[in-house]
Design a protein around this motif. Structure first.
Motif, mmCIF file in Angstrom:
data_model
loop_
_atom_site.group_PDB
_atom_site.id
_atom_site.type_symbol
_atom_site.label_atom_id
_atom_site.label_comp_id
_atom_site.label_asym_id
_atom_site.label_seq_id
_atom_site.Cartn_x
_atom_site.Cartn_y
_atom_site.Cartn_z
ATOM 1 N N GLY A 43 -11.455 16.091 9.146
ATOM 2 C CA GLY A 43 -12.116 16.060 10.439
ATOM 3 C C GLY A 43 -11.494 14.979 11.293
ATOM 4 O O GLY A 43 -10.558 14.280 10.880
ATOM 5 N N ALA A 44 -11.992 14.829 12.515
ATOM 6 C CA ALA A 44 -11.458 13.809 13.413
ATOM 7 C C ALA A 44 -11.618 12.424 12.800
ATOM 8 O O ALA A 44 -12.660 12.106 12.212
ATOM 9 C CB ALA A 44 -12.169 13.881 14.761
ATOM 10 N N VAL A 45 -10.585 11.599 12.930
ATOM 11 C CA VAL A 45 -10.612 10.239 12.391
ATOM 12 C C VAL A 45 -11.357 9.365 13.395
ATOM 13 O O VAL A 45 -10.803 8.949 14.417
ATOM 14 C CB VAL A 45 -9.182 9.715 12.140
ATOM 15 N N SER A 46 -12.633 9.068 13.098
ATOM 16 C CA SER A 46 -13.497 8.411 14.081
ATOM 17 C C SER A 46 -13.437 6.897 14.016
ATOM 18 O O SER A 46 -13.822 6.222 14.975
ATOM 19 C CB SER A 46 -14.946 8.863 13.879
ATOM 20 N N HIS A 47 -12.946 6.326 12.904
ATOM 21 C CA HIS A 47 -12.917 4.864 12.801
ATOM 22 C C HIS A 47 -11.852 4.435 11.812
ATOM 23 O O HIS A 47 -11.613 5.103 10.790
ATOM 24 C CB HIS A 47 -14.285 4.336 12.348
ATOM 25 N N ALA A 62 -13.568 9.848 8.279
ATOM 26 C CA ALA A 62 -13.309 11.186 8.814
ATOM 27 C C ALA A 62 -14.225 12.172 8.111
ATOM 28 O O ALA A 62 -14.325 12.160 6.866
ATOM 29 C CB ALA A 62 -11.848 11.587 8.609
ATOM 30 N N SER A 63 -14.894 12.994 8.872
ATOM 31 C CA SER A 63 -15.784 14.017 8.341
ATOM 32 C C SER A 63 -16.852 13.363 7.451
ATOM 33 O O SER A 63 -17.532 12.436 7.882
ATOM 34 C CB SER A 63 -14.977 15.076 7.582
ATOM 35 N N THR A 64 -16.986 13.796 6.201
ATOM 36 C CA THR A 64 -18.053 13.326 5.323
ATOM 37 C C THR A 64 -17.584 12.304 4.307
ATOM 38 O O THR A 64 -18.187 12.164 3.249
ATOM 39 C CB THR A 64 -18.649 14.527 4.569
ATOM 40 N N ARG A 65 -16.532 11.580 4.611
ATOM 41 C CA ARG A 65 -16.005 10.632 3.629
ATOM 42 C C ARG A 65 -15.344 9.441 4.299
ATOM 43 O O ARG A 65 -14.921 9.498 5.461
ATOM 44 C CB ARG A 65 -15.014 11.338 2.703
ATOM 45 N N VAL A 66 -15.258 8.376 3.505
ATOM 46 C CA VAL A 66 -14.497 7.177 3.864
ATOM 47 C C VAL A 66 -13.363 7.072 2.858
ATOM 48 O O VAL A 66 -13.601 7.030 1.646
ATOM 49 C CB VAL A 66 -15.367 5.912 3.839
ATOM 50 N N ILE A 67 -12.120 7.051 3.352
ATOM 51 C CA ILE A 67 -10.942 7.059 2.495
ATOM 52 C C ILE A 67 -10.233 5.720 2.640
ATOM 53 O O ILE A 67 -9.980 5.252 3.749
ATOM 54 C CB ILE A 67 -9.990 8.208 2.866
ATOM 55 N N ILE A 68 -9.906 5.119 1.493
ATOM 56 C CA ILE A 68 -9.222 3.828 1.458
ATOM 57 C C ILE A 68 -7.765 4.068 1.091
ATOM 58 O O ILE A 68 -7.465 4.661 0.049
ATOM 59 C CB ILE A 68 -9.886 2.871 0.458
ATOM 60 N N TYR A 69 -6.858 3.611 1.954
ATOM 61 C CA TYR A 69 -5.422 3.751 1.730
ATOM 62 C C TYR A 69 -4.823 2.406 1.320
ATOM 63 O O TYR A 69 -5.291 1.344 1.741
ATOM 64 C CB TYR A 69 -4.715 4.256 2.994
ATOM 65 N N ASN A 70 -3.772 2.491 0.522
ATOM 66 C CA ASN A 70 -3.078 1.303 0.052
ATOM 67 C C ASN A 70 -2.304 0.666 1.203
ATOM 68 O O ASN A 70 -1.509 1.324 1.868
ATOM 69 C CB ASN A 70 -2.131 1.673 -1.096
ATOM 70 N N GLY A 71 -2.507 -0.644 1.422
ATOM 71 C CA GLY A 71 -1.818 -1.312 2.517
ATOM 72 C C GLY A 71 -0.331 -1.473 2.295
ATOM 73 O O GLY A 71 0.444 -1.547 3.248
ATOM 74 N N LEU A 72 0.109 -1.508 1.030
ATOM 75 C CA LEU A 72 1.538 -1.639 0.747
ATOM 76 C C LEU A 72 2.249 -0.305 0.832
ATOM 77 O O LEU A 72 3.430 -0.243 1.172
ATOM 78 C CB LEU A 72 1.743 -2.251 -0.646
ATOM 79 N N ALA A 73 1.564 0.771 0.498
ATOM 80 C CA ALA A 73 2.137 2.126 0.570
ATOM 81 C C ALA A 73 1.141 2.994 1.320
ATOM 82 O O ALA A 73 0.246 3.589 0.706
ATOM 83 C CB ALA A 73 2.409 2.681 -0.828
ATOM 84 N N PRO A 74 1.237 3.058 2.647
ATOM 85 C CA PRO A 74 0.209 3.737 3.448
ATOM 86 C C PRO A 74 0.019 5.208 3.114
ATOM 87 O O PRO A 74 -1.014 5.785 3.456
ATOM 88 C CB PRO A 74 0.717 3.564 4.886
ATOM 89 N N ALA A 75 0.995 5.837 2.476
ATOM 90 C CA ALA A 75 0.854 7.248 2.155
ATOM 91 C C ALA A 75 0.014 7.475 0.899
ATOM 92 O O ALA A 75 -0.352 8.611 0.589
ATOM 93 C CB ALA A 75 2.233 7.887 1.970
ATOM 94 N N VAL A 76 -0.280 6.405 0.164
ATOM 95 C CA VAL A 76 -0.985 6.523 -1.114
ATOM 96 C C VAL A 76 -2.478 6.338 -0.885
ATOM 97 O O VAL A 76 -2.913 5.319 -0.333
ATOM 98 C CB VAL A 76 -0.471 5.479 -2.122
ATOM 99 N N VAL A 77 -3.278 7.324 -1.309
ATOM 100 C CA VAL A 77 -4.724 7.254 -1.193
ATOM 101 C C VAL A 77 -5.254 6.420 -2.353
ATOM 102 O O VAL A 77 -5.006 6.725 -3.525
ATOM 103 C CB VAL A 77 -5.352 8.653 -1.203
ATOM 104 N N GLY A 78 -5.963 5.330 -2.023
ATOM 105 C CA GLY A 78 -6.520 4.488 -3.082
ATOM 106 C C GLY A 78 -7.790 5.081 -3.654
ATOM 107 O O GLY A 78 -7.837 5.507 -4.808
ATOM 108 N N ARG A 79 -8.854 5.128 -2.848
ATOM 109 C CA ARG A 79 -10.147 5.646 -3.310
ATOM 110 C C ARG A 79 -10.801 6.430 -2.182
ATOM 111 O O ARG A 79 -10.551 6.159 -1.009
ATOM 112 C CB ARG A 79 -11.060 4.487 -3.740
ATOM 113 N N THR A 80 -11.625 7.373 -2.542
ATOM 114 C CA THR A 80 -12.353 8.190 -1.570
ATOM 115 C C THR A 80 -13.840 8.059 -1.832
ATOM 116 O O THR A 80 -14.309 8.339 -2.944
ATOM 117 C CB THR A 80 -11.937 9.662 -1.655
#
Length: 522
Positions: A43-47, A62-80
């Motif tokens: 969904g739209a990235v609201s924050h 975005a949508s129904t979740r908060v997704i945490i991305y790795n600051g060293l590797a922005p393409a890597v999803v840390g936790r959802t």
């Protein structure tokens, strides 16, 4: 008496305004962000929120979740974090990065463990969607704002409400804590106001009229100024001066949805912070904080809903309405402040000898630097090397000089030669008496460049003179007839356009004069 002939003066090509924009150090800094890493969401990235601790992970909502991305590797999803019944809003890190708070469509404010994603607290006093959730500076309190027009102050330790702040008359959509005082908060709502609160007393300190629904608020690093975003403009407020409107920035075409202050900016870390703002027109613009002029702008393919910049200015994240998250990484990341205290390795620096007169590089420095289009060039005094058209002009061979200029295939050269011929009275001999092979290049050049504003006045006059001179021989060569017809059509089209522009200017002049007269004080 005999006279020595004067030395021939080389033809000076006419210089036109440069088309390129001079690249500044500020622009170079922001352009050094690499190509974006794109991540599609549900969904739209609201924050977007960056953790204040290294490695500066980012939490996107975005949508129904908060997704945490790795600051060293922005393409890597840390936790959802997906423990929401409906849409999630405003996922925000605590300053130590261990906890995350977020609001929801059901009005519940939740606190999560950033590692295990388990729910630690739930605050259920809001009756409508909670769009804002922010951590207090003491790490023990959370401020929330809701569509039920209330702002609430929560104690995370006891899980209870400490304060209910009433004053807004419409949806509360923005909140920010003052860096100067941990007890001072600013909230913005769709009632067009920004309100300053003191959570010690539970009362509103100041009410600022933004003039449009407020989408976001932020404090300047010193805490004496604040900025609010809403409508198609930004408002900068002087809080020390009693909430005086310091500046209104109308640099956007559509609603400004987000505003951030960068901790580091400019060509080096000692430079003053910059203000970044995103809008539904797809632009993210960078403002310097002295005169608040735009120093850089980036266009994104979709309306911008949120943005964030890491504390070390290494990552720039932008969330868009088409569910796209764009993360750009600076190609020369700076070592975070306090890296040695955090146990991080110091960056390796390439050894370079000191540049003195004892080094050969001292004498060749700057030779490979390219000058910008607007730089003033001081040329060496060299022996004049004449171009073919200069040699022809020197010998008064005007027709050959024009042919030599056409062979160069540079419109500014041809324009300069035509102006020189007109000044010498040699334009008639240069244009007349041509056969088909020598006439076609001239006609094609006029047809191609007569619509360019820089050459229109000169080439249009030459084109009409050429058509008058060769009208009697029309029909002798089919190729020449076609070229002359194309030139005549292009000239007629350009004249029609100039007539329309003249009429438009005449219609606008009284309107502008009336508007100027109305704006002047009586």
């Amino acid at each position: 008496m005999e006279y020595e002939p004067a030395e021939y003066q080389k033809l000076q090509l006419r210089s036109y305004a440069p088309r390129s924009i001079r690249e500044t150090a500020e622009g170079k800094y922001w352009r050094r962000f690499k190509a974006p890493v794109i991540a599609k969401q549900f969904g739209a990235v609201s924050h977007i929120d960056f953790c204040q601790q290294y490695p500066y992970n980012l939490a996107i909502t975005a949508s129904t979740r908060v997704i945490i991305y790795n600051g060293l590797a922005p393409a890597v999803v840390g936790r959802t974090i997906s423990r929401f019944k409906d849409i999630a809003y405003s996922g925000c890190f605590r300053s130590d990065g261990r906890l995350v708070c977020a609001g929801g469509q059901d009005g519940i404010v939740q606190v999560f463990d950033a590692n295990s994603r388990s729910v630690l607290r739930q605050f259920k006093a809001h009756k409508r969607p909670t769009r804002v959730a922010r951590w207090g500076a003491d790490r023990l309190h959370v401020l929330s704002g809701s569509d039920d027009v209330t702002v609430r102050w929560w104690d995370v330790t006891s899980g209870s409400q400490v304060l209910r702040l009433d004053g807004h008359s419409d949806y509360v959509r923005a909140a920010a804590a003052s860096p100067a005082s941990p007890d001072t908060w600013a909230t913005g709502g769709y009632d067009h106001t920004v309100r300053l609160w003191d959570v010690r007393t539970g009362g509103a300190v100041t009410c600022l009229d933004h003039g449009a629904p407020v989408e976001d608020v932020a404090f300047f690093p010193a805490g004496s100024l604040a900025v609010s975003a809403g409508g198609n403009y930004l408002c900068v407020w002087d809080l020390v001066g009693g909430g005086r409107l310091l500046k209104r920035l109308s640099n956007f075409q559509k609603t400004v949805t987000c505003v951030r202050l960068s901790p580091l900016a400019g060509p080096d870390s000692a430079a003053a912070p910059r203000m970044l703002a995103g809008s539904l027109d797809g632009h993210v613009k960078v403002f310097e904080l002295d005169s608040f002029r735009v120093t850089h702008a980036t266009k994104y393919p979709s309306p911008v809903m949120s943005l964030g910049i890491s504390p070390d200015c290494r990552l720039l994240a932008v969330g868009m309405a088409d569910s796209t998250l764009s993360v750009r990484k600076h190609d020369r990341p700076k070592q975070p402040q306090g890296a040695a205290a955090q146990g991080l390795p110091e960056p390796k620096r390439k050894w370079q000898p000191r540049l003195t007169a004892a080094n050969y590089r001292y004498y060749i420095r700057g030779q490979s630097t390219k000058a910008a289009a607007t730089d003033f060039r001081v040329r060496r005094q060299r022996q004049a090397k004449l171009r073919p058209y200069d040699k022809m002009l020197r010998q008064f061979r005007y027709r050959d000089a024009l042919d030599a200029a056409l062979a160069v295939r540079q419109p500014e050269v041809v324009a300069s030669v035509l102006e020189e011929l007109a000044a010498r009275g040699g334009l008639g001999p240069a244009l007349g008496g041509r056969d088909a092979p020598s006439l076609l290049p001239l006609v094609k050049h006029l047809t191609k460049h007569v619509t360019e504003p820089r050459y229109t006045r000169l080439l249009a006059a030459v084109g009409h003179r050429l058509l008058d001179a060769y009208a009697p021989v029309v029909g002798a060569c089919a190729e020449v007839d076609a070229a002359l017809g194309a030139l005549a059509d292009r000239l007629a089209e350009e004249l029609k356009l100039q007539a329309s522009l003249t009429q438009l200017a005449g219609a606008l002049e009284p309107l502008l004069a009336a508007s100027l007269a109305a704006s002047l004080p009586a």
